[in-house]
Design an enzyme around this catalytic site. Structure first.
Site, PDB file in Angstrom:
ATOM      1  N   ARG A  83      94.113   1.027 -48.539  1.00 44.20           N
ATOM      2  CA  ARG A  83      94.562   2.431 -49.075  1.00 44.20           C
ATOM      3  C   ARG A  83      95.864   3.135 -48.771  1.00 44.20           C
ATOM      4  NH1 ARG A  83      90.172   6.724 -49.741  1.00 44.20           N
ATOM      5  NH2 ARG A  83      89.529   6.078 -48.024  1.00 44.20           N
TER       6      ARG A  83
ATOM      7  N   ARG B 251      81.819   6.330 -41.463  1.00 36.26           N
ATOM      8  CA  ARG B 251      81.633   6.877 -42.721  1.00 36.26           C
ATOM      9  C   ARG B 251      80.399   6.157 -43.578  1.00 36.26           C
ATOM     10  NH1 ARG B 251      87.581   6.155 -44.353  1.00 36.26           N
ATOM     11  NH2 ARG B 251      87.332   6.848 -46.449  1.00 36.26           N
TER      12      ARG B 251
ATOM     13  N   ARG C   9      76.583  16.091 -50.866  1.00 38.50           N
ATOM     14  CA  ARG C   9      76.418  14.242 -49.855  1.00 38.50           C
ATOM     15  C   ARG C   9      75.873  14.157 -48.576  1.00 38.50           C
ATOM     16  NH1 ARG C   9      82.314  12.880 -49.693  1.00 38.50           N
ATOM     17  NH2 ARG C   9      82.738  11.937 -47.516  1.00 38.50           N
TER      18      ARG C   9
ATOM     19  N   LYS D 182      86.135   7.165 -56.235  1.00 37.63           N
ATOM     20  CA  LYS D 182      86.316   8.396 -56.747  1.00 37.63           C
ATOM     21  C   LYS D 182      87.342   8.572 -56.859  1.00 37.63           C
ATOM     22  CE  LYS D 182      83.489   9.928 -53.094  1.00 37.63           C
ATOM     23  NZ  LYS D 182      83.262   8.283 -52.349  1.00 37.63           N
TER      24      LYS D 182
ATOM     25  N   ARG E  44      94.934   6.782 -44.674  1.00 36.35           N
ATOM     26  CA  ARG E  44      94.731   8.332 -43.857  1.00 36.35           C
ATOM     27  C   ARG E  44      94.513   7.790 -42.328  1.00 36.35           C
ATOM     28  NH1 ARG E  44      90.430   9.327 -48.276  1.00 36.35           N
ATOM     29  NH2 ARG E  44      89.230   9.455 -46.537  1.00 36.35           N
TER      30      ARG E  44
HETATM   31  P1  AP5 Z   1      89.427   5.945 -53.696  1.00 34.24           P
HETATM   32  O1  AP5 Z   1      89.194   6.462 -55.362  1.00 34.24           O
HETATM   33  O2  AP5 Z   1      90.556   6.092 -52.643  1.00 34.24           O
HETATM   34  O3  AP5 Z   1      87.798   5.842 -53.467  1.00 34.24           O
HETATM   35  P2  AP5 Z   1      86.806   7.112 -52.899  1.00 34.24           P
HETATM   36  O4  AP5 Z   1      85.555   6.583 -53.450  1.00 34.24           O
HETATM   37  O5  AP5 Z   1      88.104   8.536 -53.317  1.00 34.24           O
HETATM   38  O6  AP5 Z   1      86.526   6.533 -50.938  1.00 34.24           O
HETATM   39  P3  AP5 Z   1      86.935   7.859 -49.878  1.00 34.24           P
HETATM   40  O7  AP5 Z   1      87.372   6.673 -48.970  1.00 34.24           O
HETATM   41  O8  AP5 Z   1      88.062   8.760 -50.482  1.00 34.24           O
HETATM   42  O9  AP5 Z   1      86.181   8.794 -49.647  1.00 34.24           O
HETATM   43  P4  AP5 Z   1      85.059   9.243 -48.970  1.00 34.24           P
HETATM   44  O10 AP5 Z   1      83.899   9.676 -49.476  1.00 34.24           O
HETATM   45  O11 AP5 Z   1      84.470   8.157 -47.649  1.00 34.24           O
HETATM   46  O12 AP5 Z   1      86.248  10.054 -48.219  1.00 34.24           O
HETATM   47  P5  AP5 Z   1      86.365  11.886 -48.079  1.00 34.24           P
HETATM   48  O13 AP5 Z   1      88.341  12.237 -48.256  1.00 34.24           O
HETATM   49  O14 AP5 Z   1      85.371  12.331 -49.822  1.00 34.24           O
HETATM   50  O15 AP5 Z   1      89.519   4.370 -53.447  1.00 34.24           O
HETATM   51  C1  AP5 Z   1      89.692   3.023 -52.390  1.00 34.24           C
HETATM   52  C2  AP5 Z   1      90.816   2.534 -52.708  1.00 34.24           C
HETATM   53  O16 AP5 Z   1      90.357   1.432 -52.806  1.00 34.24           O
HETATM   54  C3  AP5 Z   1      92.214   2.432 -52.640  1.00 34.24           C
HETATM   55  O17 AP5 Z   1      93.125   2.619 -52.247  1.00 34.24           O
HETATM   56  C4  AP5 Z   1      92.173   2.278 -53.979  1.00 34.24           C
HETATM   57  O18 AP5 Z   1      93.409   1.757 -54.996  1.00 34.24           O
HETATM   58  C5  AP5 Z   1      91.652   1.335 -54.270  1.00 34.24           C
HETATM   59  N1  AP5 Z   1      91.240   1.032 -55.437  1.00 34.24           N
HETATM   60  C6  AP5 Z   1      89.920   1.821 -56.183  1.00 34.24           C
HETATM   61  N2  AP5 Z   1      89.238   1.897 -57.509  1.00 34.24           N
HETATM   62  C7  AP5 Z   1      89.522   0.153 -57.356  1.00 34.24           C
HETATM   63  C8  AP5 Z   1      89.183  -0.951 -57.835  1.00 34.24           C
HETATM   64  N3  AP5 Z   1      88.634  -0.647 -59.527  1.00 34.24           N
HETATM   65  N4  AP5 Z   1      89.524  -2.008 -58.011  1.00 34.24           N
HETATM   66  C9  AP5 Z   1      90.791  -2.307 -56.589  1.00 34.24           C
HETATM   67  N5  AP5 Z   1      90.884  -1.311 -55.897  1.00 34.24           N
HETATM   68  C10 AP5 Z   1      90.531  -0.250 -56.305  1.00 34.24           C
HETATM   69  O19 AP5 Z   1      86.033  13.037 -47.084  1.00 34.24           O
HETATM   70  C11 AP5 Z   1      86.791  12.617 -45.713  1.00 34.24           C
HETATM   71  C12 AP5 Z   1      86.105  12.770 -44.703  1.00 34.24           C
HETATM   72  O20 AP5 Z   1      85.762  14.525 -45.539  1.00 34.24           O
HETATM   73  C13 AP5 Z   1      84.060  12.610 -44.878  1.00 34.24           C
HETATM   74  O21 AP5 Z   1      83.676  11.274 -44.266  1.00 34.24           O
HETATM   75  C14 AP5 Z   1      83.826  13.218 -43.981  1.00 34.24           C
HETATM   76  O22 AP5 Z   1      84.475  13.592 -42.885  1.00 34.24           O
HETATM   77  C15 AP5 Z   1      84.343  15.042 -44.871  1.00 34.24           C
HETATM   78  N6  AP5 Z   1      83.653  15.467 -45.895  1.00 34.24           N
HETATM   79  C16 AP5 Z   1      84.228  15.669 -47.737  1.00 34.24           C
HETATM   80  N7  AP5 Z   1      83.170  16.301 -48.441  1.00 34.24           N
HETATM   81  C17 AP5 Z   1      81.843  16.108 -47.515  1.00 34.24           C
HETATM   82  C18 AP5 Z   1      80.975  16.969 -47.635  1.00 34.24           C
HETATM   83  N8  AP5 Z   1      80.558  17.072 -48.759  1.00 34.24           N
HETATM   84  N9  AP5 Z   1      80.156  16.981 -46.595  1.00 34.24           N
HETATM   85  C19 AP5 Z   1      80.715  17.240 -45.783  1.00 34.24           C
HETATM   86  N10 AP5 Z   1      81.432  16.586 -44.667  1.00 34.24           N
HETATM   87  C20 AP5 Z   1      82.765  15.910 -45.870  1.00 34.24           C
HETATM   88 MG    MG Z   2      88.447  10.384 -51.712  1.00 36.54          MG
END
Ligand code: AP5
Ligand code: MG
Ligand code: ZN
Length: 213
Positions: free
Chosen positions: A127, A170, A88, A13, A159
């Site tokens: 990552r 997660r 989410r 994402k 991270r």
């Molecule tokens: P990346 O693009 O970073 O993936 P992502 O989908 O953004 O994954 P996240 O880990 O950020 O999602 P998340 O939902 O767990 O975390 P968030 O910060 O939202 O890609 C991942 C890796 O793969 C990278 O190294 C990239 O380079 C690589 N990659 C990408 N595409 C690729 C490809 N095609 N081929 C190969 N490699 C590739 O949330 C974190 C925390 O915040 C949650 O756990 C929760 O506690 C809280 N939180 C956030 N939002 C909410 C909400 N709405 N409600 C409640 N709690 C929330």
């Molecule tokens: Mg992300």
């Protein structure tokens, strides 16, 4: 245009959001990035969010919806946003659809990135993230240079919630609380189910094609 980027942790994402938001001409709004920024700045919200993030649990809906409402009312967001990582949970999704409708706005499209769990684990553990702008890299698939290609910062880190232990939390939270959001959104928003595997550029091309960009 309001577009929602949906998918499990590590599905790409954040990686896809930067170019997509630029092309759409709207801000990239990622709740995870907002929480991490608050944590860096030492705010009460950051401390609270971190108590959930560090174990991979979702931050409570009331807190999360309030910060999204604030963000959506800022001038740069009035004509549209790219939401990454929100909604989410089912309550968040119901809240968002209601809030948009009562503000004369709507969700135009959902992009759902599908990636199998084995690939997710490899992506997350490799990552690296720019702590200044949130840009993401991968030690194998998208190696960072000495400085961030997006903002020039030299703070490219792993991270805290990317440890194998927290990743399990997660993934559990995703299965329990987030997966059910997609069928709900699908009822009223044009939803594009896309293969999130393959080259980053190939995934980008699929997203742009789905949105006719
Ligand atoms: P990346 O693009 O970073 O993936 P992502 O989908 O953004 O994954 P996240 O880990 O950020 O999602 P998340 O939902 O767990 O975390 P968030 O910060 O939202 O890609 C991942 C890796 O793969 C990278 O190294 C990239 O380079 C690589 N990659 C990408 N595409 C690729 C490809 N095609 N081929 C190969 N490699 C590739 O949330 C974190 C925390 O915040 C949650 O756990 C929760 O506690 C809280 N939180 C956030 N939002 C909410 C909400 N709405 N409600 C409640 N709690 C929330
Ligand atoms: Mg992300
Ligand atoms: Zn950066």
């Amino acid at each position: 245009m309001n577009v929602l980027l949906f998918g499990p942790p590590g599905s790409g994402k954040g990686t896809q959001a930067k170019d997509l938001a630029e092309r759409l001409g709207v801000p990239h709004v990622a709740t995870g990035d907002i929480f991490r920024k608050n944590l860096r700045e030492g705010t009460a919200l950051g401390q609270l969010a971190n108590s959930f993030m560090k174990v991979g649990a979702l931050v409570p809906d009331s807190v999360t919806c309030d910060i999204v409402a604030d963000r959506l009312m800022q001038p740069d967001a009035l004509d549209g946003v790219l939401l990454d990582g929100f909604p989410r949970s089912v309550p968040q999704a119901e809240w968002l659809l209601g809030w948009l409708a009562s503000n004369g706005r709507r969700a135009d499209a959902v992009i759902s990135l599908e990636v199998p769990e084995a690939a997710i684990l490899e992506r997350i553990t490799g990552r690296r993230t720019c702590s200044q702008c949130g840009a993401t890299y991968h030690v194998v698939y998208n190696p960072p240079g000495a400085t961030c290609a997006k903002c020039g910062s030299n703070e490219i880190v792993q991270r805290k919630d990317d440890s194998a232990e927290v990743v399990q939390g997660r993934l559990t939270a995703y299965a329990r609380e987030t997966a059910a959001v997609l069928p709900l959104l699908r009822k009223s928003v044009a939803t594009h189910d896309l293969d999130g595997t393959g080259e980053i550029a190939a995934v980008k091309a699929r997203i742009f094609a789905a949105l006719k960009l």
